[in-house]
Design a protein around this motif. Structure first.
Motif, PDB file in Angstrom:
ATOM      1  N   ARG A 206       0.841  -1.190   0.000  1.00  0.00           N
ATOM      2  CA  ARG A 206       0.000   0.000   0.000  1.00  0.00           C
ATOM      3  C   ARG A 206       0.882   1.249   0.000  1.00  0.00           C
ATOM      4  NH1 ARG A 206      -2.023   1.186   4.243  1.00  0.00           N
ATOM      5  NH2 ARG A 206      -1.242  -0.504   5.585  1.00  0.00           N
ATOM      6  N   PRO A 207       0.695   2.143  -0.970  1.00  0.00           N
ATOM      7  CA  PRO A 207       1.538   3.341  -1.019  1.00  0.00           C
ATOM      8  C   PRO A 207       1.496   4.163   0.261  1.00  0.00           C
ATOM      9  CG  PRO A 207       0.363   3.065  -3.086  1.00  0.00           C
ATOM     10  CD  PRO A 207      -0.185   2.028  -2.143  1.00  0.00           C
ATOM     11  N   SER A 208       0.332   4.288   0.883  1.00  0.00           N
ATOM     12  CA  SER A 208       0.198   5.149   2.056  1.00  0.00           C
ATOM     13  C   SER A 208       0.998   4.662   3.250  1.00  0.00           C
ATOM     14  CB  SER A 208      -1.278   5.291   2.452  1.00  0.00           C
ATOM     15  OG  SER A 208      -1.847   4.025   2.739  1.00  0.00           O
ATOM     16  N   ARG A 209       1.495   3.432   3.211  1.00  0.00           N
ATOM     17  CA  ARG A 209       2.331   2.944   4.310  1.00  0.00           C
ATOM     18  C   ARG A 209       3.759   3.452   4.170  1.00  0.00           C
ATOM     19  NH1 ARG A 209       4.387  -0.192   0.631  1.00  0.00           N
ATOM     20  NH2 ARG A 209       6.128  -1.583   1.066  1.00  0.00           N
ATOM     21  N   MET A 210       4.110   3.990   2.979  1.00  0.00           N
ATOM     22  CA  MET A 210       5.466   4.454   2.726  1.00  0.00           C
ATOM     23  C   MET A 210       5.704   5.789   3.436  1.00  0.00           C
ATOM     24  SD  MET A 210       6.763   2.063   0.840  1.00  0.00           S
ATOM     25  CE  MET A 210       8.148   2.666  -0.127  1.00  0.00           C
ATOM     26  N   PRO A 211       6.926   6.054   3.894  1.00  0.00           N
ATOM     27  CA  PRO A 211       7.186   7.263   4.685  1.00  0.00           C
ATOM     28  C   PRO A 211       7.021   8.568   3.923  1.00  0.00           C
ATOM     29  CG  PRO A 211       9.225   6.060   4.238  1.00  0.00           C
ATOM     30  CD  PRO A 211       8.093   5.164   3.827  1.00  0.00           C
ATOM     31  N   PHE A 212       7.047   8.530   2.598  1.00  0.00           N
ATOM     32  CA  PHE A 212       6.947   9.762   1.812  1.00  0.00           C
ATOM     33  C   PHE A 212       5.749  10.606   2.212  1.00  0.00           C
ATOM     34  CE2 PHE A 212       4.543  11.405  -1.932  1.00  0.00           C
ATOM     35  CZ  PHE A 212       5.234  12.600  -2.084  1.00  0.00           C
ATOM     36  N   PHE A 213       4.594  10.003   2.336  1.00  0.00           N
ATOM     37  CA  PHE A 213       3.365  10.755   2.546  1.00  0.00           C
ATOM     38  C   PHE A 213       3.360  11.452   3.912  1.00  0.00           C
ATOM     39  CE2 PHE A 213       2.474   7.435  -0.538  1.00  0.00           C
ATOM     40  CZ  PHE A 213       1.888   8.155  -1.560  1.00  0.00           C
ATOM     41  N   GLN A 214       3.739  10.720   4.962  1.00  0.00           N
ATOM     42  CA  GLN A 214       3.763  11.325   6.292  1.00  0.00           C
ATOM     43  C   GLN A 214       4.880  12.353   6.392  1.00  0.00           C
ATOM     44  OE1 GLN A 214       1.514  11.085   8.768  1.00  0.00           O
ATOM     45  NE2 GLN A 214       2.736  12.724   9.680  1.00  0.00           N
ATOM     46  N   ARG A 215       6.015  12.084   5.766  1.00  0.00           N
ATOM     47  CA  ARG A 215       7.116  13.042   5.832  1.00  0.00           C
ATOM     48  C   ARG A 215       6.738  14.343   5.134  1.00  0.00           C
ATOM     49  NH1 ARG A 215      11.968  11.132   7.060  1.00  0.00           N
ATOM     50  NH2 ARG A 215      11.600   9.155   5.960  1.00  0.00           N
ATOM     51  N   LEU A 216       6.031  14.234   4.000  1.00  0.00           N
ATOM     52  CA  LEU A 216       5.583  15.422   3.287  1.00  0.00           C
ATOM     53  C   LEU A 216       4.601  16.219   4.139  1.00  0.00           C
ATOM     54  CD1 LEU A 216       5.478  17.119   0.688  1.00  0.00           C
ATOM     55  CD2 LEU A 216       3.724  15.535  -0.176  1.00  0.00           C
ATOM     56  N   ALA A 217       3.682  15.530   4.796  1.00  0.00           N
ATOM     57  CA  ALA A 217       2.703  16.211   5.647  1.00  0.00           C
ATOM     58  C   ALA A 217       3.367  16.894   6.837  1.00  0.00           C
ATOM     59  CB  ALA A 217       1.660  15.211   6.132  1.00  0.00           C
ATOM     60  N   SER A 218       4.484  16.349   7.308  1.00  0.00           N
ATOM     61  CA  SER A 218       5.138  16.857   8.516  1.00  0.00           C
ATOM     62  C   SER A 218       6.138  17.973   8.247  1.00  0.00           C
ATOM     63  CB  SER A 218       5.856  15.698   9.235  1.00  0.00           C
ATOM     64  OG  SER A 218       4.928  14.695   9.605  1.00  0.00           O
ATOM     65  N   LEU A 219       6.373  18.302   7.001  1.00  0.00           N
ATOM     66  CA  LEU A 219       7.322  19.368   6.686  1.00  0.00           C
ATOM     67  C   LEU A 219       6.844  20.699   7.254  1.00  0.00           C
ATOM     68  CD1 LEU A 219       8.253  18.819   2.921  1.00  0.00           C
ATOM     69  CD2 LEU A 219       9.753  18.472   4.891  1.00  0.00           C
ATOM     70  N   PRO A 220       7.757  21.579   7.630  1.00  0.00           N
ATOM     71  CA  PRO A 220       7.353  22.960   7.938  1.00  0.00           C
ATOM     72  C   PRO A 220       6.690  23.584   6.710  1.00  0.00           C
ATOM     73  CG  PRO A 220       9.603  22.546   8.647  1.00  0.00           C
ATOM     74  CD  PRO A 220       9.193  21.359   7.819  1.00  0.00           C
ATOM     75  N   ARG A 221       5.745  24.467   6.954  1.00  0.00           N
ATOM     76  CA  ARG A 221       4.991  25.071   5.838  1.00  0.00           C
ATOM     77  C   ARG A 221       5.907  25.750   4.826  1.00  0.00           C
ATOM     78  NH1 ARG A 221       3.240  27.283   2.115  1.00  0.00           N
ATOM     79  NH2 ARG A 221       1.158  28.092   1.707  1.00  0.00           N
ATOM     80  N   ALA A 222       6.945  26.413   5.296  1.00  0.00           N
ATOM     81  CA  ALA A 222       7.831  27.121   4.377  1.00  0.00           C
ATOM     82  C   ALA A 222       8.553  26.157   3.449  1.00  0.00           C
ATOM     83  CB  ALA A 222       8.840  27.953   5.164  1.00  0.00           C
ATOM     84  N   THR A 223       8.939  25.007   3.980  1.00  0.00           N
ATOM     85  CA  THR A 223       9.633  24.008   3.145  1.00  0.00           C
ATOM     86  C   THR A 223       8.657  23.339   2.194  1.00  0.00           C
ATOM     87  OG1 THR A 223      11.185  23.606   4.963  1.00  0.00           O
ATOM     88  CG2 THR A 223      11.091  21.960   3.210  1.00  0.00           C
ATOM     89  N   ALA A 224       7.484  22.963   2.696  1.00  0.00           N
ATOM     90  CA  ALA A 224       6.488  22.301   1.851  1.00  0.00           C
ATOM     91  C   ALA A 224       6.021  23.210   0.723  1.00  0.00           C
ATOM     92  CB  ALA A 224       5.291  21.876   2.701  1.00  0.00           C
ATOM     93  N   GLY A 225       6.049  24.512   0.954  1.00  0.00           N
ATOM     94  CA  GLY A 225       5.582  25.452  -0.053  1.00  0.00           C
ATOM     95  C   GLY A 225       6.643  25.907  -1.026  1.00  0.00           C
ATOM     96  N   ASP A 226       7.842  25.345  -0.926  1.00  0.00           N
ATOM     97  CA  ASP A 226       8.914  25.737  -1.849  1.00  0.00           C
ATOM     98  C   ASP A 226       8.529  25.359  -3.280  1.00  0.00           C
ATOM     99  OD1 ASP A 226      11.632  26.541  -2.632  1.00  0.00           O
ATOM    100  OD2 ASP A 226      11.883  24.403  -3.005  1.00  0.00           O
ATOM    101  N   PRO A 227       8.472  26.314  -4.197  1.00  0.00           N
ATOM    102  CA  PRO A 227       8.042  26.022  -5.573  1.00  0.00           C
ATOM    103  C   PRO A 227       8.910  24.980  -6.276  1.00  0.00           C
ATOM    104  CG  PRO A 227       8.025  28.383  -5.170  1.00  0.00           C
ATOM    105  CD  PRO A 227       8.709  27.761  -3.989  1.00  0.00           C
ATOM    106  N   THR A 228      10.206  24.968  -5.956  1.00  0.00           N
ATOM    107  CA  THR A 228      11.096  23.997  -6.597  1.00  0.00           C
ATOM    108  C   THR A 228      10.804  22.584  -6.110  1.00  0.00           C
ATOM    109  OG1 THR A 228      12.831  25.659  -6.840  1.00  0.00           O
ATOM    110  CG2 THR A 228      13.504  23.356  -6.963  1.00  0.00           C
ATOM    111  N   LEU A 229      10.612  22.431  -4.794  1.00  0.00           N
ATOM    112  CA  LEU A 229      10.264  21.112  -4.254  1.00  0.00           C
ATOM    113  C   LEU A 229       8.943  20.623  -4.832  1.00  0.00           C
ATOM    114  CD1 LEU A 229      10.560  18.713  -2.312  1.00  0.00           C
ATOM    115  CD2 LEU A 229       9.453  20.129  -0.544  1.00  0.00           C
ATOM    116  N   LEU A 230       7.949  21.494  -4.850  1.00  0.00           N
ATOM    117  CA  LEU A 230       6.642  21.095  -5.395  1.00  0.00           C
ATOM    118  C   LEU A 230       6.756  20.732  -6.871  1.00  0.00           C
ATOM    119  CD1 LEU A 230       4.385  23.775  -3.669  1.00  0.00           C
ATOM    120  CD2 LEU A 230       4.503  21.330  -3.136  1.00  0.00           C
ATOM    121  N   GLY A 231       7.595  21.463  -7.595  1.00  0.00           N
ATOM    122  CA  GLY A 231       7.805  21.140  -9.002  1.00  0.00           C
ATOM    123  C   GLY A 231       8.473  19.794  -9.195  1.00  0.00           C
TER     124      GLY A 231
END
Length: 264
Positions: free
Chosen positions: A37-62
């Motif tokens: 199951r993809p949702s068991r992978m750490p990517f999703f929780q790690r993305l949710a746990s990022l500080p807002r400034a990091t998660a909103g970085d246009p380069t990361l989102l791209g």
């Protein structure tokens, strides 16, 4: 000649387990995919746990858009090459899948909708929509596990129905995982058409049921294909794990670049 040496007896011994396997295929696949199951992978929780400034970085989102869109593009393009669906009735059912992805109202597609969703949160997309084309060319912009999956998808989709079943069965899980993770930072994200229409209309669940039913129809007529179907299903599930692993690496790299706040 003994009864158990008769041709009909040998046929029964050979085919009954195969037929049982075909009827049990949905349950067997579901059990196998529970470990992928993809949702068991750490990517999703790690993305949710990022500080807002990091998660909103246009380069990361791209970067997330490029990797996710590339993997999705590979499956959407490869579905056109599904084998064994040549009868008029099966072609008609396959066409319904095409329409759900690429024939939406007003010329819209899931590909375009996904890009719009990322643009709505400020992503700096690395590729224009029409630059997602032939897998070999697309891989010039990719690396690691995502490139491997993009190269693998056309091969697997064209030789059995196993890859198709796995992608359709897992897709709602990873879509919800991505929508929930980014909606922590951008509450409107999960209400973008790409997500909301699929969730409300249960598009992915319908596709999963259709893929399984059509695959069983094919296998009942050609039971010798069950081995290839199962083999390609397992390969696809493992390759998809690699996509989420690569995405998690991108997020971890973004975390590592965060400047620690000075203590006051």
């Amino acid at each position: 000649m003994r009864d158990d040496d008769a041709p009909t007896s040998r046929m029964s011994v050979q085919t009954e387990p195969t037929l049982s396997g075909i009827e049990n295929l949905p349950n067997r696949l579901a059990a196998m995919l529970e470990e992928h199951r993809p949702s068991r992978m750490p990517f999703f929780q790690r993305l949710a746990s990022l500080p807002r400034a990091t998660a909103g970085d246009p380069t990361l989102l791209g970067e997330i858009h490029l990797l996710y869109q590339s993997a999705m593009h590979a499956t959407r393009a490869s579905v056109y090459y599904l084998p064994h669906l040549d009868s008029p009735a099966l072609r008609k059912r396959k066409l319904r899948i095409f329409i759900d992805d690429d024939g939406l109202a007003d010329g819209d597609t899931h590909h375009y909708q996904l890009t719009k969703a990322f643009l709505s949160i400020g992503a700096r997309c690395r590729l224009d929509d029409e630059e997602f084309g032939e897998p070999g060319e697309l891989c010039h912009y990719l690396e690691a596990e995502t490139a491997d999956f993009v190269r693998l998808a056309p091969k697997l989709y064209s030789r059995s129905l196993g890859a198709w079943c796995v992608v359709e069965m897992l897709s709602v899980d990873w879509m919800r995982g991505l929508a929930d993770a980014l909606s922590v930072h951008f509450p409107h994200f999960k209400h973008q058409r790409y997500f909301e229409e699929c969730f409300l209309q249960h598009v992915e669940e319908r596709h999963a049921a259709e893929a399984l039913e059509v695959t069983q129809i094919v296998l009942r007529a050609r039971p010798e294909l069950i081995h290839d179907t199962w083999r390609d299903a397992k390969i696809t599930a493992e390759a998809l794990d690699g996509v989420w692993t690569h995405l998690d690496r991108i997020v971890r790299n973004a975390q590592a670049k965060m400047v620690p706040q000075r203590r006051r």
